[in-house]
Enzyme design. Structure first.
Site, PDB file in Angstrom:
ATOM      1  N   GLU A  47      44.366  37.654  27.456  1.00  0.00           N
ATOM      2  CA  GLU A  47      43.178  38.199  28.099  1.00  0.00           C
ATOM      3  C   GLU A  47      43.520  39.391  28.979  1.00  0.00           C
ATOM      4  O   GLU A  47      44.612  39.448  29.560  1.00  0.00           O
ATOM      5  CB  GLU A  47      42.471  37.149  28.965  1.00  0.00           C
ATOM      6  CG  GLU A  47      41.528  36.227  28.219  1.00  0.00           C
ATOM      7  CD  GLU A  47      42.246  35.058  27.593  1.00  0.00           C
ATOM      8  OE1 GLU A  47      41.672  34.413  26.696  1.00  0.00           O
ATOM      9  OE2 GLU A  47      43.392  34.787  28.000  1.00  0.00           O
ATOM     10  N   THR A  48      42.578  40.307  29.067  1.00  0.00           N
ATOM     11  CA  THR A  48      42.621  41.394  30.040  1.00  0.00           C
ATOM     12  C   THR A  48      41.368  41.288  30.911  1.00  0.00           C
ATOM     13  O   THR A  48      40.263  41.155  30.395  1.00  0.00           O
ATOM     14  CB  THR A  48      42.664  42.772  29.353  1.00  0.00           C
ATOM     15  OG1 THR A  48      43.882  42.899  28.617  1.00  0.00           O
ATOM     16  CG2 THR A  48      42.594  43.893  30.389  1.00  0.00           C
TER      17      THR A  48
END
Length: 263
Positions: A47-48
């Protein structure tokens, strides 16, 4: 050319190479969704987190390498770590507004950051035989279904020994998100989380899964405060509290990398 600061943070860990890594990108204004998705793919983390300052705190969104998602616990912890450590945030709590789960809060107490998230429920359900086959087991103590499958096993050793057949899980619909868990003598409970259709088939530490695990184990053990560990290869410790329709999840975080993205 636009320069954007970014950090790579190991969330739910007190050391580098532990817990779950997330990229964090504070923005002045929202970029087009396609650009943020491309950035998440370039970072190549599970995830970012992207955030934009608001009057009450920050707006927060999460992207995998495939799409935007509705909730990510470890990336929220990583975002709070960046804000506290690098963005001159003056308070001991941060409010995040999100698109899908409303307002979230993270508080800091020394080295520990605590997420305040909505609790998620699950109900007993008969598992498809393919689920047990993909996990490489003949039976489970119990199986429930909520946002993901929740499979209770006999103990920590069985959870740690699992070697799922990810190819089989990908072939069969409905097996994309599976959490396995067991009671433990050192911790109140341990877990692992498998999501074979994303970049990393096993998630190292999964904050969102604990929004379901905490109320489930809280009811089972008759406790509101618990200690948990996700026993993946990287692993991570979590301090858990059940508050009926909310859960609190505490963890530590460490910065691994910081730099700039040039667009």
């Amino acid at each position: 050319m636009q320069a954007i600061d970014f950090w790579l943070v190991d969330a739910f860990s007190d050391r580098p190479f532990g817990g779950n890594a997330a990229a964090v990108c504070p923005l002045t204004d929202w970029l087009p969704d396609e650009v943020m998705l491309q950035m998440a793919r370039q970072h190549n983390q599970s995830e970012t987190a992207f955030l934009v300052r608001s009057d009450s705190g920050f707006e927060l969104r999460w992207f995998t390498t495939h799409a935007e998602i509705d909730l990510c616990g470890h990336a929220t912890l990583a975002a709070a770590h960046v804000i506290f450590e690098y963005l001159d945030w003056p308070d001991t709590s941060i409010r995040f507004s999100t698109r899908f789960v409303g307002e979230l809060q993270v508080t800091r107490n020394g080295e520990w950051l605590t997420l305040d998230l909505p609790a998620r429920d699950c109900r007993p359900e008969t598992p498809p035989q393919a689920l047990l086959q993909a996990l490489g087991i003949d039976q489970a103590r119990s199986v429930s279904k909520g946002k993901c499958w929740l499979v209770e096993l006999s103990g920590r050793e069985q959870v740690e020994a699992l070697q799922p057949d990810f190819a089989l899980m990908r072939q069969i619909g409905g097996l994309n998100k599976v959490c396995v868990t067991a009671a433990d003598s050192e911790y109140d409970f341990v877990s692992r989380f498998f999501s074979p259709e994303v970049t990393m088939p096993e998630d190292p530490v999964t904050g969102s899964a604990h929004t379901m695990l905490i109320p489930w184990w809280g009811a089972k053990l008759g406790k509101t405060r618990m200690r948990a560990r996700q026993v993946s290869e990287r692993g991570g410790d979590l301090r858990c509290e059940w508050l009926e329709d909310r859960v609190k999840i505490g963890g530590q975080a460490r910065t691994y990398m910081m730099g700039k993205v040039f667009l």
